[in-house]
Design a protein around this motif. Sequence first.
Motif, PDB file in Angstrom:
ATOM      1  N   ASN A   5       0.806  -1.217   0.000  1.00 43.52           N
ATOM      2  CA  ASN A   5       0.000   0.000   0.000  1.00 43.52           C
ATOM      3  C   ASN A   5       0.842   1.272   0.000  1.00 43.52           C
ATOM      4  O   ASN A   5       0.335   2.349   0.300  1.00 43.52           O
ATOM      5  N   PHE A   6       2.104   1.156  -0.359  1.00 46.60           N
ATOM      6  CA  PHE A   6       3.000   2.305  -0.390  1.00 46.60           C
ATOM      7  C   PHE A   6       2.604   3.244  -1.522  1.00 46.60           C
ATOM      8  O   PHE A   6       2.400   2.831  -2.661  1.00 46.60           O
ATOM      9  N   ASN A   7       2.471   4.526  -1.196  1.00 40.90           N
ATOM     10  CA  ASN A   7       2.140   5.554  -2.176  1.00 40.90           C
ATOM     11  C   ASN A   7       3.437   6.243  -2.592  1.00 40.90           C
ATOM     12  O   ASN A   7       4.026   6.991  -1.813  1.00 40.90           O
ATOM     13  N   SER A  56       3.105   4.965   3.360  1.00 41.10           N
ATOM     14  CA  SER A  56       2.013   4.000   3.355  1.00 41.10           C
ATOM     15  C   SER A  56       1.088   4.407   4.487  1.00 41.10           C
ATOM     16  O   SER A  56       1.557   4.799   5.556  1.00 41.10           O
TER      17      SER A  56
END
Length: 112
Positions: free
Chosen positions: A9-11, A17
């Motif tokens: 879920n790392f942006n 994240s």
Amino acid sequence: MVYAYLLKNFNREKGRSYPSYANMSRTLGIHEDTIETCIRTLSKLGMITVHAIGGPRRKRHEYTFKPLITTEATFIDRFPEAMPALEKRRAAEREAEEKRRQAEAEVIIEWD
């Protein structure tokens, strides 16, 4: 699993994240208390940094990742308390190698 979920879920744009405990709990099938324990452990091990955002009523967490350990020297620098166990393991490996060499030497001597 929690670390992998945070990575998943790392942006990249924000460099963080930020899944909620509830979301992680639902997706991973792990109780929120366990999620919290995992997050604390990852932080203590120096794998992530936890950023608490907001106030006490609407607090959320965001996570950034620290570089992983890639050398033994870096590991020892970060976890010096592991050195006695590492030395014990090295001694056991040296002893096993010496026994293996002695066994090979005995086989060679028997052929003469």
